[in-house]
Enzyme design. Structure first.
Site, PDB file in Angstrom:
ATOM      1  N   LYS A 109      -8.990  -2.959  -3.616  1.00  0.00           N
ATOM      2  CA  LYS A 109      -8.912  -3.561  -2.265  1.00  0.00           C
ATOM      3  C   LYS A 109     -10.271  -3.567  -1.407  1.00  0.00           C
ATOM      4  CE  LYS A 109      -5.400  -1.351  -1.308  1.00  0.00           C
ATOM      5  NZ  LYS A 109      -4.169  -0.692  -0.556  1.00  0.00           N
ATOM      6  N   ASP A 135       0.009   5.305   0.521  1.00  0.00           N
ATOM      7  CA  ASP A 135      -0.273   6.207   1.604  1.00  0.00           C
ATOM      8  C   ASP A 135      -0.446   5.674   3.146  1.00  0.00           C
ATOM      9  OD1 ASP A 135      -0.866   8.677   3.086  1.00  0.00           O
ATOM     10  OD2 ASP A 135      -2.721   9.411   1.728  1.00  0.00           O
ATOM     11  N   ASP A 187       0.890  -1.178   0.172  1.00  0.00           N
ATOM     12  CA  ASP A 187      -0.081   0.046   0.010  1.00  0.00           C
ATOM     13  C   ASP A 187       0.990   1.255  -0.013  1.00  0.00           C
ATOM     14  OD1 ASP A 187      -2.491   1.570  -0.012  1.00  0.00           O
ATOM     15  OD2 ASP A 187      -2.113   1.664   2.253  1.00  0.00           O
ATOM     16  N   ASP A 225      -1.723  -0.299   5.884  1.00  0.00           N
ATOM     17  CA  ASP A 225      -2.050   0.198   7.160  1.00  0.00           C
ATOM     18  C   ASP A 225      -3.645   0.307   7.544  1.00  0.00           C
ATOM     19  OD1 ASP A 225      -2.908   2.171   5.040  1.00  0.00           O
ATOM     20  OD2 ASP A 225      -2.873   3.804   6.459  1.00  0.00           O
TER      21      ASP A 225
END
Length: 283
Positions: A187, A18, A16, A212
């Site tokens: 996702k 950000d 991922d 995250d």
């Protein structure tokens, strides 16, 4: 280094962006060093994002400006998975689109024509320039038979000023008005997760997803049988994990705190060696 390939089991990363590589406009400490080590160890990785606003070229430029070497091919967006899926299911289809350049570019590259009426699909992505007229048109098209497609179902997007409504929030309005559910291709969709794995040429047991967010990154990995790592450098805290029935395989403060033992597995007959001596171990 070729010796690494010989000594360790094959593995690759879906990363991922950000909250893992950067946060807002700032590079997360240690992420550049971790990626450098992966390149030195010839471990493949692919940046995976639910942001369909920007093209892969634009995202690669941003990473390079942050000090992360990247080419467009190193980035896989939910816009790309959406476009490829639609092109496979209905070649030369038409779509009414609420979204920005990244989504439109991906659709065009895969032979999907963007139209204002008589669309096969209504495709919803991230967008800051939409207005209520766009929503009205999307509702009418879906009500009249167009298939409703979401690039992702994230209800919010992080910005430097705080959150703003995400693709999922826009989709929710259209679903409520039409009574039809959107099919999502971001996702944790297995469509996107599988496409990303195949892009790296990995098997299921060779794939590690690092993110995250529990309900996209970790959930997508769990449902696909990938190993998963949750980093706390984004907006998820360790206490948040208790609210979910599933768990990541490992939790680390940030990308650079993932221990070598998590992803470097010696081949049978080989002795484990510290391949990344300067990396900090996860606490």
């Amino acid at each position: 280094m070729a010796t690494t390939v010989q000594k360790y089991e094959k593995v690759g990363f879906l990363l991922d962006m950000d909250g893992v590589i950067y946060k807002g406009k700032d590079l997360i400490e240690g992420s550049a060093a971790f990626l450098k080590k992966l390149r030195q160890l010839e471990i493949p990785y692919l940046f995976l994002t639910n942001n369909s606003q920007r093209t892969r070229r634009d995202m690669a430029l941003r990473l390079n400006r942050l000090g992360i070497p990247a080419a467009p091919k190193d980035i896989f967006t939910c816009g790309i998975s959406t476009a490829r899926f639609l092109a496979e299911k209905k070649p030369n289809a038409t779509a009414y689109v609420i979204g920005e350049n990244g989504l439109g570019s991906a659709l065009h590259e895969n032979g999907i024509s963007v139209v204002d009426d008589d669309a096969d699909f209504v495709v919803i992505g991230e967008g800051r320039t939409m207005n209520f007229e766009n929503i009205e048109k999307a509702v009418r098209l879906v009500y009249n038979g167009a298939s409703l497609i979401a690039t992702n179902l994230d209800t919010t997007c992080p910005t430097d000023q705080g959150i703003r409504p995400g693709c999922g929030a826009i989709v929710a309005m259209i679903e409520a008005a039409t009574g039809k559910k959107a099919f999502s291709l971001g996702k944790p969709s297995p469509v996107m997760m599988r496409m990303a794995r195949k892009t790296l040429g990995l098997r299921t047991d060779e794939t590690i997803m690092v993110g995250d967010t529990m309900y996209t990154d970790v959930l997508g990995a769990v449902e696909m049988g990938y190993r998963s790592a949750l980093v706390l450098s984004g907006h998820t805290t360790e206490n948040d994990v208790a609210h979910y029935a599933y768990r990541p395989d490992i939790i680390a403060p940030c990308l650079n705190d993932l221990p070598e033992s998590f992803f470097l597995k010696p081949l049978s007959g080989q002795t484990a060696e510290p391949a990344l001596p300067e990396m900090a171990n996860a606490s």
